[in-house]
Scaffold this motif. Structure first.
Motif, PDB file in Angstrom:
ATOM      1  N   HIS A  54       0.825  -1.202   0.000  1.00 48.37           N
ATOM      2  CA  HIS A  54       0.000   0.000   0.000  1.00 48.37           C
ATOM      3  C   HIS A  54       0.865   1.260   0.000  1.00 48.37           C
ATOM      4  CE1 HIS A  54       0.803   0.071   4.367  1.00 48.37           C
ATOM      5  NE2 HIS A  54       0.511   1.355   4.300  1.00 48.37           N
ATOM      6  N   GLU A  55       0.305   2.312  -0.565  1.00 49.05           N
ATOM      7  CA  GLU A  55       0.985   3.601  -0.628  1.00 49.05           C
ATOM      8  C   GLU A  55      -0.039   4.705  -0.411  1.00 49.05           C
ATOM      9  OE1 GLU A  55       3.440   6.377  -3.870  1.00 49.05           O
ATOM     10  OE2 GLU A  55       2.479   4.502  -4.480  1.00 49.05           O
ATOM     11  N   MET A  56       0.235   5.623   0.519  1.00 50.10           N
ATOM     12  CA  MET A  56      -0.672   6.748   0.716  1.00 50.10           C
ATOM     13  C   MET A  56      -0.367   7.787  -0.359  1.00 50.10           C
ATOM     14  SD  MET A  56      -1.667   8.929   4.115  1.00 50.10           S
ATOM     15  CE  MET A  56      -0.164   9.915   4.192  1.00 50.10           C
ATOM     16  N   VAL A  57      -1.302   7.989  -1.282  1.00 55.53           N
ATOM     17  CA  VAL A  57      -1.046   8.841  -2.443  1.00 55.53           C
ATOM     18  C   VAL A  57      -1.663  10.220  -2.307  1.00 55.53           C
ATOM     19  CG1 VAL A  57      -0.771   6.918  -4.043  1.00 55.53           C
ATOM     20  CG2 VAL A  57      -3.061   7.837  -3.611  1.00 55.53           C
ATOM     21  N   SER A  58      -2.556  10.401  -1.324  1.00 53.66           N
ATOM     22  CA  SER A  58      -3.146  11.724  -1.123  1.00 53.66           C
ATOM     23  C   SER A  58      -3.758  11.790   0.271  1.00 53.66           C
ATOM     24  CB  SER A  58      -4.224  12.002  -2.183  1.00 53.66           C
ATOM     25  OG  SER A  58      -4.716  13.332  -2.073  1.00 53.66           O
ATOM     26  N   TYR A  59      -3.720  12.967   0.878  1.00 52.58           N
ATOM     27  CA  TYR A  59      -4.383  13.151   2.165  1.00 52.58           C
ATOM     28  C   TYR A  59      -4.687  14.625   2.375  1.00 52.58           C
ATOM     29  CZ  TYR A  59       0.191  14.702   3.967  1.00 52.58           C
ATOM     30  OH  TYR A  59       1.374  15.365   4.168  1.00 52.58           O
ATOM     31  N   GLN A  60      -5.689  14.879   3.211  1.00 58.02           N
ATOM     32  CA  GLN A  60      -6.070  16.238   3.557  1.00 58.02           C
ATOM     33  C   GLN A  60      -6.395  16.312   5.040  1.00 58.02           C
ATOM     34  OE1 GLN A  60      -6.123  19.107   1.773  1.00 58.02           O
ATOM     35  NE2 GLN A  60      -5.272  18.012   0.003  1.00 58.02           N
ATOM     36  N   ASN A  61      -5.795  17.297   5.715  1.00 58.38           N
ATOM     37  CA  ASN A  61      -6.131  17.631   7.106  1.00 58.38           C
ATOM     38  C   ASN A  61      -5.930  16.465   8.071  1.00 58.38           C
ATOM     39  OD1 ASN A  61      -6.938  19.673   8.910  1.00 58.38           O
ATOM     40  ND2 ASN A  61      -9.027  18.882   8.991  1.00 58.38           N
ATOM     41  N   LEU A  62      -4.889  15.679   7.863  1.00 58.06           N
ATOM     42  CA  LEU A  62      -4.578  14.617   8.821  1.00 58.06           C
ATOM     43  C   LEU A  62      -3.988  15.219  10.094  1.00 58.06           C
ATOM     44  CD1 LEU A  62      -2.915  11.645   6.880  1.00 58.06           C
ATOM     45  CD2 LEU A  62      -5.121  11.673   8.034  1.00 58.06           C
ATOM     46  N   PRO A  63      -4.254  14.624  11.245  1.00 54.38           N
ATOM     47  CA  PRO A  63      -3.617  15.095  12.484  1.00 54.38           C
ATOM     48  C   PRO A  63      -2.093  14.991  12.387  1.00 54.38           C
ATOM     49  CG  PRO A  63      -5.407  13.570  12.957  1.00 54.38           C
ATOM     50  CD  PRO A  63      -5.186  13.524  11.484  1.00 54.38           C
ATOM     51  N   ALA A  64      -1.428  15.846  13.141  1.00 55.34           N
ATOM     52  CA  ALA A  64       0.039  15.894  13.094  1.00 55.34           C
ATOM     53  C   ALA A  64       0.659  14.555  13.448  1.00 55.34           C
ATOM     54  CB  ALA A  64       0.554  16.983  14.031  1.00 55.34           C
TER      55      ALA A  64
END
Length: 369
Positions: A54-64
Motif C-alpha cells: 500500500h501507498e498513501m497517495v493523497s491526504y487532507q487535514n490529517l492530524p500531526a
C-alpha cells in the motif's frame, strides 16, 4: 447532511473529476470537497498494488501525529482495512472500529489525533478493477450512518472512474509518444542516415581517385567525420526506437552495447517481467550509461547486473575505465547524469554514483516496486 445537499455535493465532485487530468490534483481536490461539504474533517487515499503493497497517495487535514516523519505511521505496517482489501473482503463502505495506526498514535499521545478515534473506509473501484481505499474520519465519531457510508460509496465510485480515465489517457499519450518516436526514427534512418552513409562512400572514393597526399588527407578526414556522425546517428535512432525492447530490457541493452562496440558482461537474477514505466526508465538510464562508457571511460567491456527481488529492482552498471572526480555532496557533473537521476526519481527510485580517477565508475539504481 440532507439528501439534497448530498446530491449537490456529488454533482460538484463529478464536475471536478470530469475536468481533472492529473491524478494527484484530482484526488486532493476531491478530498477537499468531501471535507468541506460533509461532517468528515480528515481524509486519505491508499493505492494498493497486486502484491498487497500500500501507498498513501493523497491526504487532507490529517492530524500531526499521522503526518510526522513523512507520514511514516501511514506508510508502514498493516491494518484492518488494507488487509481486508487485499483478501477481497472489503467491497463496500464500512465502519472501521479498530485502526491500528490511530490506536498507536493515541497510545503515544492521547491528544495528538484531533479527537479522531475511528474512520470509515470504502474501496476505489472501476468495474472489476480495484485501485485502493478512500478513508475518511471526523472527531469523536465512533460510527458513521448508513447515509454517510452511502455518500462515501458514491464518491469512491466517481474517484475510481476518474482514476481509470486518467490512467487510460496516460497510456494513450505514451502510445502516441512511442508512435512519434518510431516515425522520427524511420525518417532519420531513411534520410539523414542514408546521406551520411553516402558521404562516407563518396569520401572513400575521392581518396582512392587522387595521388595528391593533401587532397587524400582531406578526403580521409571527411570520411572519418562522416563515419563518426553516422555512428552518432545510429545511436540516436536506437534511442528513439530501440530494437529488441519488445523482447525485454536485457535484450535491448545487449543490442545497444553491440551497436556501440561494447562487450556487455550481463548477469540477470530473479527477473520475470517489469512494469513498462520501470522498464522504460531502466532502458534510458542504461543507454546513457553505456554512451558514457563508450565516450569517456576508455573501455571495451561493461559489467551489467540486473536483479529483481520481491519488492525491489536493482541495476548496477560498472566499468574499470578512467573514472572521474565525483563529490556526492555537489550537483552531478553533467546534464546526462542529472537526467538519469531525475528519471529514476520520477518512478520512486534512487540512483547513486561511485567514481574515482583511475578506478572506474559504478552506477547503482534501486527502484521499490
Amino acid at each position: 447532511m440532507n439528501e439534497g445537499s448530498n446530491i449537490e455535493l456529488l454533482k460538484e465532485i463529478a464536475e471536478l473529476l470530469n475536468t481533472e487530468t492529473e491524478m494527484e490534483s484530482m484526488m486532493s481536490e476531491a478530498l477537499n470537497k468531501l471535507i468541506n461539504g460533509t461532517v468528515f474533517t480528515s481524509g486519505w487515499i491508499f493505492f494498493i498494488d497486486d502484491q498487497g503493497k500500500h501507498e498513501m497517495v493523497s491526504y487532507q487535514n490529517l492530524p500531526a501525529s499521522l503526518t510526522e516523519r513523512g507520514c511514516e505511521r501511514m506508510k508502514e505496517g498493516g491494518c484492518w482495512c488494507v488487509n481486508r482489501f487485499i483478501k477481497g473482503k472489503l467491497t463496500k463502505a464500512t465502519n472501521i472500529i479498530e485502526c491500528l495506526r490511530i490506536e498507536k498514535a493515541i497510545e503515544e499521545d492521547p491528544n495528538a489525533t484531533n479527537d479522531i478515534l475511528y474512520h470509515a473506509t470504502v474501496p476505489l473501484q472501476s468495474g472489476q478493477e480495484s485501485f485502493g481505499l478512500l478513508n475518511m474520519a471526523a472527531p469523536h465519531k465512533t460510527h458513521y450512518s448508513h447515509e454517510e457510508l452511502a455518500l462515501l460509496e458514491s464518491v469512491a465510485f466517481q474517484i475510481g472512474s476518474a482514476i481509470k480515465r486518467i490512467t487510460l489517457t496516460k497510456k494513450e499519450q505514451e502510445l502516441a509518444l512511442i508512435g512519434e518516436r518510431n516515425r522520427l526514427a524511420r525518417d532519420l534512418h531513411d534520410s539523414v542516415n542514408q546521406l551520411l552513409f553516402s558521404l562516407t562512400l563518396t569520401a572513400r572514393g575521392g581518396s582512392a581517385m587522387t595521388n595528391d597526399q593533401d587532397i587524400k588527407d582531406t578526403f580521409q578526414t571527411i570520411q572519418g567525420m562522416a563515419q563518426e556522425a553516422l555512428s552518432e546517428m545510429r545511436a540516436l535512432i536506437w534511442q528513439l526506437k530501440p530494437h529488441g525492447l519488445e523482447n525485454g530490457l536485457v535484450q535491448a541493452v545487449r543490442g545497444y552495447a553491440d551497436m556501440l562496440g561494447l562487450k556487455l558482461d550481463a548477469e540477470i537474477q530473479g527477473l520475470a517481467c517489469l512494469d513498462s514505466k520501470y522498464e522504460e526508465a531502466l532502458w534510458r538510464v542504461s543507454q546513457e550509461a553505456l554512451n558514457n562508457c563508450k565516450k569517456h571511460a576508455g573501455v571495451q567491456s561493461v559489467r551489467y547486473r540486473l536483479t529483481r527481488r520481491p519488492e525491489l529492482v536493482e541495476l548496477i552498471i560498472e566499468d574499470c575505465g578512467y573514472g572521474f572526480h565525483y563529490d556526492p555532496t555537489n550537483s552531478l557533473p553533467s546534464v546526462g547524469l542529472q537526467g538519469m537521476k531525475e528519471r529514476i526519481k520520477a518512478v520512486g527510485g534512487s540512483l547513486t554514483i561511485d567514481s574515482e580517477l583511475g578506478k572506474g565508475t559504478v552506477l547503482s539504481v534501486k527502484i521499490p516496486c
